[in-house]
Design a protein around this motif. Structure first.
Motif, PDB file in Angstrom:
ATOM      1  N   LEU A   1       7.036   7.915  12.543  1.00  0.00           N
ATOM      2  CA  LEU A   1       7.152   8.716  11.507  1.00  0.00           C
ATOM      3  C   LEU A   1       5.619   8.749  11.072  1.00  0.00           C
ATOM      4  O   LEU A   1       4.761   8.164  10.860  1.00  0.00           O
ATOM      5  N   ARG A   2       5.390  10.005  10.540  1.00  0.00           N
ATOM      6  CA  ARG A   2       3.932  10.597   9.803  1.00  0.00           C
ATOM      7  C   ARG A   2       4.273  11.161   8.584  1.00  0.00           C
ATOM      8  O   ARG A   2       4.730  11.946   8.471  1.00  0.00           O
ATOM      9  N   TYR A   3       3.730  10.352   7.436  1.00  0.00           N
ATOM     10  CA  TYR A   3       3.886  10.903   6.166  1.00  0.00           C
ATOM     11  C   TYR A   3       2.746  10.475   5.363  1.00  0.00           C
ATOM     12  O   TYR A   3       1.661   9.433   5.683  1.00  0.00           O
ATOM     13  N   PHE A   4       2.558  11.004   4.189  1.00  0.00           N
ATOM     14  CA  PHE A   4       1.132  10.724   3.225  1.00  0.00           C
ATOM     15  C   PHE A   4       1.917  10.639   1.875  1.00  0.00           C
ATOM     16  O   PHE A   4       2.785  11.127   1.419  1.00  0.00           O
ATOM     17  N   ASN A   5       1.125   9.980   1.139  1.00  0.00           N
ATOM     18  CA  ASN A   5       1.326  10.085  -0.465  1.00  0.00           C
ATOM     19  C   ASN A   5       2.822   9.769  -1.020  1.00  0.00           C
ATOM     20  O   ASN A   5       3.457  10.554  -1.636  1.00  0.00           O
ATOM     21  N   VAL A   6       3.234   8.596  -0.675  1.00  0.00           N
ATOM     22  CA  VAL A   6       4.475   8.175  -1.340  1.00  0.00           C
ATOM     23  C   VAL A   6       4.373   7.885  -2.529  1.00  0.00           C
ATOM     24  O   VAL A   6       3.288   7.385  -3.276  1.00  0.00           O
ATOM     25  N   ILE A   7       5.554   8.388  -3.394  1.00  0.00           N
ATOM     26  CA  ILE A   7       5.446   8.404  -4.678  1.00  0.00           C
ATOM     27  C   ILE A   7       6.756   8.049  -5.308  1.00  0.00           C
ATOM     28  O   ILE A   7       8.000   8.021  -4.719  1.00  0.00           O
ATOM     29  N   GLY A   8       6.599   7.481  -6.585  1.00  0.00           N
ATOM     30  CA  GLY A   8       8.152   7.098  -7.394  1.00  0.00           C
ATOM     31  C   GLY A   8       8.461   5.835  -6.933  1.00  0.00           C
ATOM     32  O   GLY A   8       7.788   5.008  -6.463  1.00  0.00           O
ATOM     33  N   ALA A   9       9.690   5.729  -7.589  1.00  0.00           N
ATOM     34  CA  ALA A   9      10.366   4.276  -7.397  1.00  0.00           C
ATOM     35  C   ALA A   9      11.894   4.413  -7.240  1.00  0.00           C
ATOM     36  O   ALA A   9      12.306   5.647  -7.835  1.00  0.00           O
ATOM     37  N   ASP A  10      12.680   3.697  -6.775  1.00  0.00           N
ATOM     38  CA  ASP A  10      13.949   3.660  -6.590  1.00  0.00           C
ATOM     39  C   ASP A  10      14.426   3.740  -8.022  1.00  0.00           C
ATOM     40  O   ASP A  10      14.253   2.704  -8.761  1.00  0.00           O
ATOM     41  N   PRO A  11      15.660   4.685  -8.170  1.00  0.00           N
ATOM     42  CA  PRO A  11      16.233   4.568  -9.604  1.00  0.00           C
ATOM     43  C   PRO A  11      16.827   3.206  -9.943  1.00  0.00           C
ATOM     44  O   PRO A  11      16.993   2.839 -11.227  1.00  0.00           O
ATOM     45  N   HIS A  12      17.174   2.229  -8.988  1.00  0.00           N
ATOM     46  CA  HIS A  12      17.986   1.177  -9.259  1.00  0.00           C
ATOM     47  C   HIS A  12      16.629   0.070  -9.253  1.00  0.00           C
ATOM     48  O   HIS A  12      17.152  -1.029  -9.383  1.00  0.00           O
ATOM     49  N   GLY A  13      15.537   0.414  -9.151  1.00  0.00           N
ATOM     50  CA  GLY A  13      14.360  -0.729  -9.195  1.00  0.00           C
ATOM     51  C   GLY A  13      14.589  -1.597  -7.951  1.00  0.00           C
ATOM     52  O   GLY A  13      13.531  -2.620  -7.999  1.00  0.00           O
ATOM     53  N   ARG A  14      15.045  -0.910  -6.943  1.00  0.00           N
ATOM     54  CA  ARG A  14      15.034  -1.950  -5.587  1.00  0.00           C
ATOM     55  C   ARG A  14      13.441  -1.795  -4.819  1.00  0.00           C
ATOM     56  O   ARG A  14      13.181  -2.784  -4.103  1.00  0.00           O
ATOM     57  N   ILE A  15      12.804  -0.682  -5.086  1.00  0.00           N
ATOM     58  CA  ILE A  15      11.724  -0.404  -4.219  1.00  0.00           C
ATOM     59  C   ILE A  15      10.800   0.421  -5.012  1.00  0.00           C
ATOM     60  O   ILE A  15      11.436   1.515  -5.906  1.00  0.00           O
ATOM     61  N   GLY A  16       9.531   0.396  -4.994  1.00  0.00           N
ATOM     62  CA  GLY A  16       8.469   1.014  -5.713  1.00  0.00           C
ATOM     63  C   GLY A  16       7.403   0.485  -6.067  1.00  0.00           C
ATOM     64  O   GLY A  16       7.141  -0.401  -5.392  1.00  0.00           O
ATOM     65  N   PRO A  17       6.491   1.108  -6.849  1.00  0.00           N
ATOM     66  CA  PRO A  17       5.184   0.553  -7.057  1.00  0.00           C
ATOM     67  C   PRO A  17       5.148  -0.735  -7.536  1.00  0.00           C
ATOM     68  O   PRO A  17       5.979  -1.116  -8.577  1.00  0.00           O
ATOM     69  N   VAL A  18       4.166  -1.706  -7.300  1.00  0.00           N
ATOM     70  CA  VAL A  18       3.986  -2.924  -7.954  1.00  0.00           C
ATOM     71  C   VAL A  18       2.756  -2.647  -8.676  1.00  0.00           C
ATOM     72  O   VAL A  18       1.586  -2.530  -7.871  1.00  0.00           O
ATOM     73  N   LEU A  19       2.697  -2.503  -9.893  1.00  0.00           N
ATOM     74  CA  LEU A  19       1.454  -2.066 -10.556  1.00  0.00           C
ATOM     75  C   LEU A  19       0.633  -3.217 -11.125  1.00  0.00           C
ATOM     76  O   LEU A  19       0.816  -3.803 -12.163  1.00  0.00           O
ATOM     77  N   ASN A  20      -0.138  -3.663 -10.082  1.00  0.00           N
ATOM     78  CA  ASN A  20      -1.176  -4.599 -10.340  1.00  0.00           C
ATOM     79  C   ASN A  20      -2.393  -4.002 -10.766  1.00  0.00           C
ATOM     80  O   ASN A  20      -3.122  -3.460  -9.996  1.00  0.00           O
ATOM     81  N   HIS A  21      -2.686  -3.653 -11.840  1.00  0.00           N
ATOM     82  CA  HIS A  21      -3.769  -2.560 -12.321  1.00  0.00           C
ATOM     83  C   HIS A  21      -5.177  -3.288 -12.061  1.00  0.00           C
ATOM     84  O   HIS A  21      -6.243  -2.394 -11.896  1.00  0.00           O
ATOM     85  N   GLU A  22      -5.251  -4.626 -12.104  1.00  0.00           N
ATOM     86  CA  GLU A  22      -6.401  -5.079 -11.749  1.00  0.00           C
ATOM     87  C   GLU A  22      -6.987  -4.749 -10.375  1.00  0.00           C
ATOM     88  O   GLU A  22      -8.059  -4.464 -10.093  1.00  0.00           O
ATOM     89  N   GLU A  23      -6.008  -4.823  -9.332  1.00  0.00           N
ATOM     90  CA  GLU A  23      -6.493  -4.403  -8.171  1.00  0.00           C
ATOM     91  C   GLU A  23      -6.599  -3.037  -7.924  1.00  0.00           C
ATOM     92  O   GLU A  23      -7.230  -2.390  -6.974  1.00  0.00           O
ATOM     93  N   GLN A  24      -5.721  -2.236  -8.642  1.00  0.00           N
ATOM     94  CA  GLN A  24      -5.703  -0.629  -8.303  1.00  0.00           C
ATOM     95  C   GLN A  24      -6.591   0.116  -9.267  1.00  0.00           C
ATOM     96  O   GLN A  24      -6.327   1.064  -9.474  1.00  0.00           O
ATOM     97  N   TRP A  25      -7.247  -0.619 -10.136  1.00  0.00           N
ATOM     98  CA  TRP A  25      -8.054   0.092 -11.315  1.00  0.00           C
ATOM     99  C   TRP A  25      -8.993   1.118 -10.883  1.00  0.00           C
ATOM    100  O   TRP A  25      -9.096   2.330 -11.266  1.00  0.00           O
ATOM    101  N   ASP A  26      -9.881   0.871  -9.890  1.00  0.00           N
ATOM    102  CA  ASP A  26     -10.791   1.971  -9.464  1.00  0.00           C
ATOM    103  C   ASP A  26     -10.191   3.029  -8.741  1.00  0.00           C
ATOM    104  O   ASP A  26     -10.779   4.169  -8.549  1.00  0.00           O
ATOM    105  N   PHE A  27      -8.964   2.672  -7.686  1.00  0.00           N
ATOM    106  CA  PHE A  27      -8.817   3.670  -6.987  1.00  0.00           C
ATOM    107  C   PHE A  27      -6.991   3.833  -7.245  1.00  0.00           C
ATOM    108  O   PHE A  27      -6.428   3.588  -6.253  1.00  0.00           O
TER     109      PHE A  27
END
Length: 120
Positions: A1-27
């Protein structure tokens, strides 16, 4: 599979972003950064360049929702054949500019997203 720019989260909260802003702050991912800016958790959304050959000068990306990506993986698993290689490009086939994404975030959040242009 080839894909880019995964976005969003599962509506039931099973999968999606883990928002650790300290690690993701710059980019950060663009939607996360836009939501942070809308909610006052970061001063602005930094848009990297506005000189691209697009409708509004900002970069274009083809995003895929995480749930659709999970389905694509399952679909490919059902088609696996050891005697035949498979190549799948996964996306919606239409890109969205950073400013278009910002406008959707403003609509969803009900708040303006403060933004600035940074060098690409």
């Amino acid at each position: 599979l080839r894909y880019f720019n995964v976005i969003g989260a599962d509506p039931h909260g099973r999968i999606g972003p883990v928002l650790n802003h300290e690690e993701q702050w710059d980019f950060p991912r663009v939607v996360d950064a836009a939501m942070d800016a809308a909610m006052g958790q970061r001063p602005t959304l930094r848009i990297m360049g506005n000189q691209f050959p697009t409708s509004d000068g900002t970069a274009v990306r083809d995003y895929i929702h995480v749930s659709d990506l999970v389905q694509a993986h399952l679909d490919v698993l059902l088609r696996l054949d050891p005697s035949e290689p498979l190549v799948y490009n996964v996306g919606v086939g239409r890109g969205y500019t950073v400013n278009e994404v910002r406008a959707v975030v403003e609509q969803v959040a009900g708040k303006k997203v403060p933004w600035e242009v940074a060098p690409p």
